[in-house]
Design a protein around this motif. Structure first.
Motif, PDB file in Angstrom:
ATOM      1  N   ILE A 319       0.851  -1.196   0.000  1.00  0.00           N
ATOM      2  CA  ILE A 319       0.000   0.000   0.000  1.00  0.00           C
ATOM      3  C   ILE A 319       0.887   1.247   0.000  1.00  0.00           C
ATOM      4  N   PRO A 320       0.818   2.042  -1.054  1.00  0.00           N
ATOM      5  CA  PRO A 320       1.668   3.233  -1.113  1.00  0.00           C
ATOM      6  C   PRO A 320       1.295   4.239  -0.020  1.00  0.00           C
ATOM      7  N   VAL A 321       2.309   4.785   0.638  1.00  0.00           N
ATOM      8  CA  VAL A 321       2.096   5.837   1.643  1.00  0.00           C
ATOM      9  C   VAL A 321       3.187   6.893   1.422  1.00  0.00           C
ATOM     10  N   PRO A 322       2.974   8.093   1.969  1.00  0.00           N
ATOM     11  CA  PRO A 322       3.987   9.145   1.793  1.00  0.00           C
ATOM     12  C   PRO A 322       5.382   8.668   2.208  1.00  0.00           C
ATOM     13  N   ARG A 323       6.377   9.198   1.588  1.00  0.00           N
ATOM     14  CA  ARG A 323       7.747   8.685   1.713  1.00  0.00           C
ATOM     15  C   ARG A 323       8.298   8.577   3.150  1.00  0.00           C
ATOM     16  N   ASN A 324       9.079   7.533   3.327  1.00  0.00           N
ATOM     17  CA  ASN A 324       9.814   7.261   4.569  1.00  0.00           C
ATOM     18  C   ASN A 324       8.965   7.269   5.855  1.00  0.00           C
ATOM     19  N   PRO A 325       7.954   6.396   5.901  1.00  0.00           N
ATOM     20  CA  PRO A 325       7.149   6.288   7.119  1.00  0.00           C
ATOM     21  C   PRO A 325       7.946   5.597   8.229  1.00  0.00           C
ATOM     22  N   HIS A 326       7.444   5.661   9.463  1.00  0.00           N
ATOM     23  CA  HIS A 326       8.173   5.017  10.570  1.00  0.00           C
ATOM     24  C   HIS A 326       7.276   4.054  11.349  1.00  0.00           C
ATOM     25  N   GLY A 327       6.614   4.517  12.403  1.00  0.00           N
ATOM     26  CA  GLY A 327       5.862   3.597  13.265  1.00  0.00           C
ATOM     27  C   GLY A 327       4.653   2.988  12.573  1.00  0.00           C
ATOM     28  N   LEU A 328       4.277   1.803  13.041  1.00  0.00           N
ATOM     29  CA  LEU A 328       3.079   1.149  12.515  1.00  0.00           C
ATOM     30  C   LEU A 328       2.318   0.628  13.727  1.00  0.00           C
ATOM     31  N   ASN A 329       1.116   1.144  13.961  1.00  0.00           N
ATOM     32  CA  ASN A 329       0.377   0.787  15.164  1.00  0.00           C
ATOM     33  C   ASN A 329      -1.039   0.332  14.854  1.00  0.00           C
ATOM     34  N   LEU A 355      -9.089  -5.459   3.959  1.00  0.00           N
ATOM     35  CA  LEU A 355      -7.915  -6.193   3.472  1.00  0.00           C
ATOM     36  C   LEU A 355      -8.290  -7.494   2.752  1.00  0.00           C
ATOM     37  N   ASP A 356      -9.389  -8.124   3.180  1.00  0.00           N
ATOM     38  CA  ASP A 356      -9.838  -9.328   2.453  1.00  0.00           C
ATOM     39  C   ASP A 356     -10.099  -8.977   0.986  1.00  0.00           C
ATOM     40  N   ASP A 357     -10.815  -7.870   0.765  1.00  0.00           N
ATOM     41  CA  ASP A 357     -11.105  -7.434  -0.606  1.00  0.00           C
ATOM     42  C   ASP A 357      -9.824  -7.084  -1.364  1.00  0.00           C
ATOM     43  N   LEU A 358      -8.896  -6.489  -0.646  1.00  0.00           N
ATOM     44  CA  LEU A 358      -7.630  -6.131  -1.301  1.00  0.00           C
ATOM     45  C   LEU A 358      -6.911  -7.393  -1.783  1.00  0.00           C
ATOM     46  N   PHE A 359      -6.895  -8.417  -0.937  1.00  0.00           N
ATOM     47  CA  PHE A 359      -6.212  -9.656  -1.328  1.00  0.00           C
ATOM     48  C   PHE A 359      -6.990 -10.409  -2.411  1.00  0.00           C
ATOM     49  N   ASP A 360      -8.304 -10.180  -2.465  1.00  0.00           N
ATOM     50  CA  ASP A 360      -9.092 -10.816  -3.528  1.00  0.00           C
ATOM     51  C   ASP A 360      -9.161  -9.950  -4.784  1.00  0.00           C
ATOM     52  N   ASP A 361      -8.323  -8.924  -4.824  1.00  0.00           N
ATOM     53  CA  ASP A 361      -8.235  -8.019  -5.980  1.00  0.00           C
ATOM     54  C   ASP A 361      -9.557  -7.330  -6.315  1.00  0.00           C
ATOM     55  N   LYS A 362     -10.396  -7.127  -5.307  1.00  0.00           N
ATOM     56  CA  LYS A 362     -11.648  -6.411  -5.549  1.00  0.00           C
ATOM     57  C   LYS A 362     -11.442  -4.903  -5.445  1.00  0.00           C
ATOM     58  N   GLU A 364      -8.226  -1.602  -5.129  1.00  0.00           N
ATOM     59  CA  GLU A 364      -6.820  -1.227  -5.331  1.00  0.00           C
ATOM     60  C   GLU A 364      -6.181  -0.947  -3.968  1.00  0.00           C
ATOM     61  N   PRO A 365      -4.844  -1.054  -3.887  1.00  0.00           N
ATOM     62  CA  PRO A 365      -4.190  -0.833  -2.588  1.00  0.00           C
ATOM     63  C   PRO A 365      -4.592   0.462  -1.878  1.00  0.00           C
ATOM     64  N   ARG A 366      -4.643   1.582  -2.579  1.00  0.00           N
ATOM     65  CA  ARG A 366      -4.974   2.836  -1.897  1.00  0.00           C
ATOM     66  C   ARG A 366      -6.440   2.883  -1.444  1.00  0.00           C
TER      67      ARG A 366
END
Ligand code: RUQ
Ligand code: CUA
Ligand code: CA
Length: 637
Positions: A319-329, A355-362, A364-366
């Motif tokens: 999933i694209p996010v703004p450049r150089n992210p850090h923490g993930l919570n 996320l289920d839909d994302l993995f089933d290609d229903k 797009e990542p964003r």
């Protein structure tokens, strides 16, 4: 959907943080002071304001954090010891340090890294004297802490350790193959902690054996899952880019990790090149299935199955996010993975239910993004109060910002709502922050700790090296209130705070504890009964000395060895009284171990000098503690 990727010029950050000013308070004067204080609800000027700040925390708060003599704290706080390599146990809210648990460091007091039992735990890596511990996490049953284990990473020497919380000792340490620098670490939360997940941060060629040295496209990192019982690596996932911080979902199905180097860069410039980096989402059931079906590779001779999770794989999504992210919570309501922008003033909320839909290609990542609130400069980590609010550290702004998650989602959908609730100044440059129980579904929104990387002028000066400043904030009401400064050593990075009833410890050792089972077995093979015998057993130039300890005496006044012998001393503390720990320390041999009630501990060293060497008890155990000593007589070769 459109993403705001305002990039912050970090060259301004030092200035705004006052890092270039030897005395920030003097320089900034009234303005800064008033800023700091008004947040805590007081007014005033200059240095006087500092003490005013504490008074500002109204009397009722000070009463809440005062734990009187003999009273017990409400929470256990487990702090990482940073590059000191240990774990520290605090009482919360008093912030009294209760215990230190050596993990990746050598401990002069307890003999961790010196005793045979601890060396067995450290294995091959006992040759390293340093560690860099960041992320302590406590095991779960159904999303709630069960108090069995604490796990923590070692960035310096690529390890993961397990601490048994019933005895508060490290009992397993694993070096992770195919990776370098284990950073982000989280646990499986449901139904119980089976897996320990961890990020390889640095990208390396695989196998890293010298055959490939230059091509950045052939440098990778892996995401690892360890079996929490055996502490063996169950499988790994090869990814594009590197991995920084991670979390796992409360449903048990997904892991998510930030990546700041999607560029596969070697230099700072290269790592900053892309407009966007990404969050990798790991689909754990699909990964397990691939491993099951034998769809994996191995590198070198470690045999660990590595599945391919690079872009295009069915096991992961990027999933694209703004450049150089850090923490993930992961939010404690189980709804969102929140990636903290660092260079972007935003955090990205990933909706786990999509996320289920994302993995089933229903989608797009964003399309999995539910919100991207703009919070301030340098968002690093986020924590939660269980009432729908999130709290994010702003490294560059030196603030903690409280914001509302559902309002941020509504704003993202185009509604005109203000999701920011409050910004509170902290001192200074916060990294992690953590609220009580906020790594579990039971977040209670009482206290929050902001783990600040710089303390500057907050404590009595102690030379060029400064402590960090872990500030305690009352978040129980509408308004955050700063109540306490705690100096900490060597950058604790992160902490986890749980209710005291969630931790059950033993007061004395049980004789059949696995911690020293191998030593017990060795004694049996020597025909020794540890709880009774005082015996010297010679086996060539190896000598095993078995002795009992009861306050205030060693079972042996002296023992004899020959110069050059390899000596193993096995001590068994026969005392059964709580808190009656003995020690065994041999003068001039670098030998010292803790022997707590009913514990057996051993140490091996070479008696390389002829002469008389006293051994003594180094934990004050009795009125005649000083007399608790004996002689090791080393006969010349
Ligand atoms: S990281 S200051 Cu090692 Cu947890 Cu973010
Ligand atoms: Cu035994 Cu001091
Ligand atoms: Ca980047």
């Amino acid at each position: 959907m459109d993403t705001k990727t305002t990039t912050v010029d970090t060259t301004n950050s030092e200035e705004s943080a006052g890092l270039r000013n030897p005395s920030r308070r003097k320089f900034l004067g009234t303005t800064a002071a008033v800023g700091a204080v008004s947040a805590a609800g007081a007014a005033g000027t200059g240095a006087l304001v500092r003490s005013g700040e504490v008074q500002a925390a109204d009397q009722s708060i000070l009463e809440k954090i005062h734990v009187g003599p003999g009273d017990l704290d409400e929470y256990y706080g487990f702090w990482s010891g940073g590059h000191n390599g240990e774990v520290r146990v605090y009482g919360v809210p008093s912030m009294r340090e209760i215990m230190r648990i050596p993990v990746f460091n050598v401990c002069s007091a307890t003999g961790y890294g010196i005793s045979n039992e601890s060396k067995r735990i450290l294995g091959e890596s006992s040759k390293f004297l340093n560690g860099d511990a960041h992320h302590p996490h406590i095991s779960y049953t159904d999303g709630k802490h069960d108090g069995r284990y604490l796990f923590i990473n070692d960035k310096a020497n690529t390890r993961v350790a397990r601490v048994r919380l019933d005895i508060m000792k490290t009992d397993k340490v694993t070096t992770i193959p195919n990776a370098q620098a284990i950073h982000g670490l989280r646990l499986q939360k449901a139904p119980k902690t089976g897996y320990v997940y961890c990020n390889g941060e640095m990208i390396i060629p695989l196998p890293n054996d010298g055959t490939e040295l230059e091509d950045p496209k052939k440098h990778f990192s892996v995401w690892s899952a360890l079996d929490s019982e055996t502490m063996e690596v169950a499988w790994q996932v090869l990814v594009d880019g590197n991995l920084d911080n991670m979390d796992s979902s409360y449903c048990g199905k997904y892991g998510a990790s930030t990546c700041y180097n999607s560029e596969h860069g070697f230099t700072l410039e290269e790592k900053m090149r892309a407009e966007r980096d990404h969050v990798v989402i790991f689909n754990i059931p699909r990964i397990e299935e691939a491993v099951e079906n034998g769809e994996y590779m191995t590198f070198g001779d470690n045999g660990v199955p590595v599945v391919d999770g690079r872009k295009g794989s069915q096991l992961t999504r990027y999933i694209p996010v703004p450049r150089n992210p850090h923490g993930l919570n992961g939010s404690t309501d189980g709804k969102y993975f929140i990636a903290n922008g660092k260079l972007s003033p935003t955090v990205t909320m990933i909706d786990i239910s999509r996320l289920d839909d994302l993995f089933d290609d229903k989608i797009e990542p964003r399309d999995a993004v539910a919100g991207e609130p703009e919070l301030g400069l340098g968002p690093l980590h986020t924590t939660f109060d269980g009432r729908g609010n999130a709290y994010t550290t702003l490294f560059i702004d030196s603030q903690v910002v409280k914001w509302n998650m559902e309002d941020a989602v509504r704003h993202f959908q185009g509604e005109n709502v203000n999701y920011i609730r409050q910004k509170l100044n902290v001192h200074y440059q916060p990294g992690h922050l953590k609220a009580t129980l906020a790594e579990s579904s039971e977040a209670d929104g009482k206290w929050l700790f902001s783990l600040n990387k710089f303390s500057k002028d907050r404590f009595l000066p102690v030379g060029p090296l400064h402590p960090e400043n872990d500030q305690m904030i009352d978040i129980s009401g509408e308004e955050m209130k700063l109540v306490h400064d705690t100096p900490t050593f060597a950058e604790p990075h992160d902490c986890v705070v749980v209710r005291r009833d969630q931790i059950q410890t033993k007061q004395i050792w049980e004789r059949d504890d696995p911690y020293f089972a191998e030593t017990v077995k060795m004694a049996e093979e020597d025909g020794v009964t540890l709880t009774r015998d005082n015996k010297v057993i010679r086996d060539g130039n190896k000598v095993r000395v078995y002795m009992t300890l009861i306050a205030p005496e060693f079972g042996m006044n002296h023992f004899r060895v020959k110069q050059g012998d390899e000596v193993t001393v096995v001590c068994t503390n026969l005392d059964m009284i709580q808190d009656l720990t003995h020690g065994f320390c041999v003068c001039d041999h670098g030998v010292s171990i803790e022997v707590s009630p009913q514990q057996t501990a051993s140490v091996t060293f070479t008696a390389d000098k002829a002469g008389v060497y006293w051994y003594y008890c180094n934990w004050f155990c009795h009125a005649m503690h000083m007399e608790m000593a004996g002689r090791m007589i080393v006969e010349p070769a």
